[in-house]
Motif scaffolding. Structure first.
Motif, PDB file in Angstrom:
ATOM      1  N   ALA A  43       0.832  -1.203   0.000  1.00  0.00           N
ATOM      2  CA  ALA A  43       0.000   0.000   0.000  1.00  0.00           C
ATOM      3  C   ALA A  43       0.870   1.257   0.000  1.00  0.00           C
ATOM      4  CB  ALA A  43      -0.933  -0.001   1.212  1.00  0.00           C
ATOM      5  N   LEU A  44       1.957   1.227   0.763  1.00  0.00           N
ATOM      6  CA  LEU A  44       2.876   2.371   0.772  1.00  0.00           C
ATOM      7  C   LEU A  44       3.551   2.545  -0.582  1.00  0.00           C
ATOM      8  CD1 LEU A  44       4.695   2.285   4.227  1.00  0.00           C
ATOM      9  CD2 LEU A  44       3.063   3.965   3.389  1.00  0.00           C
ATOM     10  N   GLU A  45       3.937   1.434  -1.194  1.00  0.00           N
ATOM     11  CA  GLU A  45       4.554   1.499  -2.524  1.00  0.00           C
ATOM     12  C   GLU A  45       3.611   2.170  -3.511  1.00  0.00           C
ATOM     13  OE1 GLU A  45       5.988  -2.213  -4.120  1.00  0.00           O
ATOM     14  OE2 GLU A  45       6.905  -2.754  -2.195  1.00  0.00           O
ATOM     15  N   GLN A  46       2.341   1.774  -3.468  1.00  0.00           N
ATOM     16  CA  GLN A  46       1.359   2.348  -4.385  1.00  0.00           C
ATOM     17  C   GLN A  46       1.147   3.837  -4.094  1.00  0.00           C
ATOM     18  OE1 GLN A  46      -1.901  -0.377  -3.702  1.00  0.00           O
ATOM     19  NE2 GLN A  46      -1.402  -1.552  -5.545  1.00  0.00           N
ATOM     20  N   LEU A  47       1.117   4.185  -2.821  1.00  0.00           N
ATOM     21  CA  LEU A  47       0.943   5.588  -2.449  1.00  0.00           C
ATOM     22  C   LEU A  47       2.121   6.425  -2.940  1.00  0.00           C
ATOM     23  CD1 LEU A  47      -0.682   7.773  -1.000  1.00  0.00           C
ATOM     24  CD2 LEU A  47       0.401   7.046   1.144  1.00  0.00           C
ATOM     25  N   VAL A  48       3.320   5.927  -2.759  1.00  0.00           N
ATOM     26  CA  VAL A  48       4.518   6.646  -3.217  1.00  0.00           C
ATOM     27  C   VAL A  48       4.498   6.782  -4.740  1.00  0.00           C
ATOM     28  CG1 VAL A  48       7.038   6.498  -3.418  1.00  0.00           C
ATOM     29  CG2 VAL A  48       5.930   6.081  -1.215  1.00  0.00           C
ATOM     30  N   GLU A  49       4.107   5.742  -5.444  1.00  0.00           N
ATOM     31  CA  GLU A  49       4.026   5.819  -6.909  1.00  0.00           C
ATOM     32  C   GLU A  49       2.980   6.844  -7.342  1.00  0.00           C
ATOM     33  OE1 GLU A  49       6.080   4.564  -9.215  1.00  0.00           O
ATOM     34  OE2 GLU A  49       7.220   3.897  -7.469  1.00  0.00           O
ATOM     35  N   THR A  50       1.850   6.888  -6.638  1.00  0.00           N
ATOM     36  CA  THR A  50       0.813   7.872  -6.946  1.00  0.00           C
ATOM     37  C   THR A  50       1.342   9.289  -6.718  1.00  0.00           C
ATOM     38  OG1 THR A  50      -0.925   6.308  -6.338  1.00  0.00           O
ATOM     39  CG2 THR A  50      -1.533   8.634  -6.387  1.00  0.00           C
ATOM     40  N   ILE A  51       2.072   9.488  -5.633  1.00  0.00           N
ATOM     41  CA  ILE A  51       2.651  10.803  -5.345  1.00  0.00           C
ATOM     42  C   ILE A  51       3.621  11.195  -6.447  1.00  0.00           C
ATOM     43  CG2 ILE A  51       4.220  12.046  -3.787  1.00  0.00           C
ATOM     44  CD1 ILE A  51       2.826  10.530  -1.457  1.00  0.00           C
ATOM     45  N   LYS A  52       4.477  10.284  -6.857  1.00  0.00           N
ATOM     46  CA  LYS A  52       5.440  10.570  -7.936  1.00  0.00           C
ATOM     47  C   LYS A  52       4.714  10.943  -9.224  1.00  0.00           C
ATOM     48  CE  LYS A  52       9.180   7.552  -6.328  1.00  0.00           C
ATOM     49  NZ  LYS A  52       9.944   6.322  -6.639  1.00  0.00           N
ATOM     50  N   SER A  53       3.665  10.210  -9.528  1.00  0.00           N
ATOM     51  CA  SER A  53       2.895  10.474 -10.737  1.00  0.00           C
ATOM     52  C   SER A  53       2.245  11.856 -10.675  1.00  0.00           C
ATOM     53  CB  SER A  53       1.829   9.390 -10.909  1.00  0.00           C
ATOM     54  OG  SER A  53       0.985   9.687 -11.982  1.00  0.00           O
ATOM     55  N   LYS A  54       1.671  12.172  -9.532  1.00  0.00           N
ATOM     56  CA  LYS A  54       1.020  13.489  -9.362  1.00  0.00           C
ATOM     57  C   LYS A  54       2.052  14.617  -9.427  1.00  0.00           C
ATOM     58  CE  LYS A  54      -3.276  12.342  -8.939  1.00  0.00           C
ATOM     59  NZ  LYS A  54      -4.279  12.810  -9.901  1.00  0.00           N
ATOM     60  N   GLN A  55       3.262  14.371  -8.911  1.00  0.00           N
ATOM     61  CA  GLN A  55       4.311  15.391  -8.991  1.00  0.00           C
ATOM     62  C   GLN A  55       4.681  15.657 -10.447  1.00  0.00           C
ATOM     63  OE1 GLN A  55       7.168  13.461  -6.436  1.00  0.00           O
ATOM     64  NE2 GLN A  55       6.686  14.805  -4.701  1.00  0.00           N
ATOM     65  N   LYS A  56       4.746  14.596 -11.248  1.00  0.00           N
ATOM     66  CA  LYS A  56       5.035  14.758 -12.679  1.00  0.00           C
ATOM     67  C   LYS A  56       3.910  15.530 -13.363  1.00  0.00           C
ATOM     68  CE  LYS A  56       7.910  10.651 -13.092  1.00  0.00           C
ATOM     69  NZ  LYS A  56       8.004   9.272 -13.588  1.00  0.00           N
ATOM     70  N   GLU A  57       2.678  15.186 -13.000  1.00  0.00           N
ATOM     71  CA  GLU A  57       1.526  15.904 -13.559  1.00  0.00           C
ATOM     72  C   GLU A  57       1.608  17.384 -13.211  1.00  0.00           C
ATOM     73  OE1 GLU A  57      -2.413  14.503 -12.581  1.00  0.00           O
ATOM     74  OE2 GLU A  57      -1.836  12.423 -12.962  1.00  0.00           O
ATOM     75  N   ALA A  58       1.868  17.680 -11.955  1.00  0.00           N
ATOM     76  CA  ALA A  58       1.937  19.071 -11.516  1.00  0.00           C
ATOM     77  C   ALA A  58       3.019  19.825 -12.282  1.00  0.00           C
ATOM     78  CB  ALA A  58       2.204  19.136 -10.013  1.00  0.00           C
ATOM     79  N   ALA A  59       4.164  19.194 -12.472  1.00  0.00           N
ATOM     80  CA  ALA A  59       5.254  19.837 -13.220  1.00  0.00           C
ATOM     81  C   ALA A  59       4.833  20.084 -14.667  1.00  0.00           C
ATOM     82  CB  ALA A  59       6.508  18.977 -13.161  1.00  0.00           C
ATOM     83  N   ALA A  60       4.152  19.129 -15.261  1.00  0.00           N
ATOM     84  CA  ALA A  60       3.698  19.292 -16.646  1.00  0.00           C
ATOM     85  C   ALA A  60       2.677  20.424 -16.743  1.00  0.00           C
ATOM     86  CB  ALA A  60       3.100  17.983 -17.160  1.00  0.00           C
ATOM     87  N   PHE A  61       1.748  20.473 -15.803  1.00  0.00           N
ATOM     88  CA  PHE A  61       0.747  21.551 -15.819  1.00  0.00           C
ATOM     89  C   PHE A  61       1.399  22.915 -15.643  1.00  0.00           C
ATOM     90  CE2 PHE A  61      -2.502  18.268 -14.219  1.00  0.00           C
ATOM     91  CZ  PHE A  61      -2.951  18.011 -15.500  1.00  0.00           C
ATOM     92  N   GLU A  62       2.428  22.978 -14.784  1.00  0.00           N
ATOM     93  CA  GLU A  62       3.165  24.229 -14.588  1.00  0.00           C
ATOM     94  C   GLU A  62       3.872  24.608 -15.888  1.00  0.00           C
ATOM     95  OE1 GLU A  62       3.685  26.324 -11.877  1.00  0.00           O
ATOM     96  OE2 GLU A  62       2.204  25.228 -10.687  1.00  0.00           O
ATOM     97  N   HIS A  63       4.500  23.633 -16.510  1.00  0.00           N
ATOM     98  CA  HIS A  63       5.260  23.875 -17.738  1.00  0.00           C
ATOM     99  C   HIS A  63       4.362  24.381 -18.864  1.00  0.00           C
ATOM    100  CE1 HIS A  63       8.387  23.407 -20.758  1.00  0.00           C
ATOM    101  NE2 HIS A  63       7.528  22.710 -21.495  1.00  0.00           N
ATOM    102  N   TYR A  64       3.176  23.806 -18.975  1.00  0.00           N
ATOM    103  CA  TYR A  64       2.256  24.187 -20.050  1.00  0.00           C
ATOM    104  C   TYR A  64       1.277  25.282 -19.628  1.00  0.00           C
ATOM    105  CZ  TYR A  64       4.181  20.224 -22.522  1.00  0.00           C
ATOM    106  OH  TYR A  64       5.035  19.359 -23.151  1.00  0.00           O
TER     107      TYR A  64
END
Length: 124
Positions: A43-64
């Protein structure tokens, strides 16, 4: 975890003895168990992966230049990070890490004082 030590002779033997004592210390053992518990927690692994994915999304939204999407993703990240921080396994790991770090800092301080005292005696 075998490591080459840049020390030889009696000092190396004493250092190895200290390492063995520390490996058996309750604080270090508790830290290692807490670390394993967090590593093996799917469950922690999945949570960490979700956080990483959301961080990438946030960076992409900032970039665009999509401020609304970036703000929404940032809010989601706040919730996910709180969920991670509040997880009991993570709390136990952080506490055990803190205690182990404190123990090792104390050991290093004691050794450093001993070395300083020995140097002062040699210089006198």
């Amino acid at each position: 975890m075998t490591q080459e030590l840049p020390i030889e002779g009696p000092a190396e033997a004493e250092l190895n003895r200290l390492i063995e004592i520390l490996k058996k210390n309750e604080v270090i053992v508790r830290y290692q168990e807490a670390e394993e518990n967090t590593k093996d927690n799917r469950a922690l692994e999945q949570l960490v992966e979700t956080i990483k994915s959301k961080q990438k999304e946030a960076a992409a939204f900032e970039h665009y230049a999509k401020p609304a999407a970036a703000a929404k993703t940032a809010a989601e990240l706040v919730g996910l990070n709180k969920q991670l921080k509040d997880n009991i396994a993570v709390q136990q790991y952080r506490e055990a890490l803190w205690d182990a770090n404190e123990l090792l800092e104390n050991v290093i301080s004691i050794i450093q004082h001993g070395v300083d005292d020995a140097i002062e005696k040699d210089e006198a």
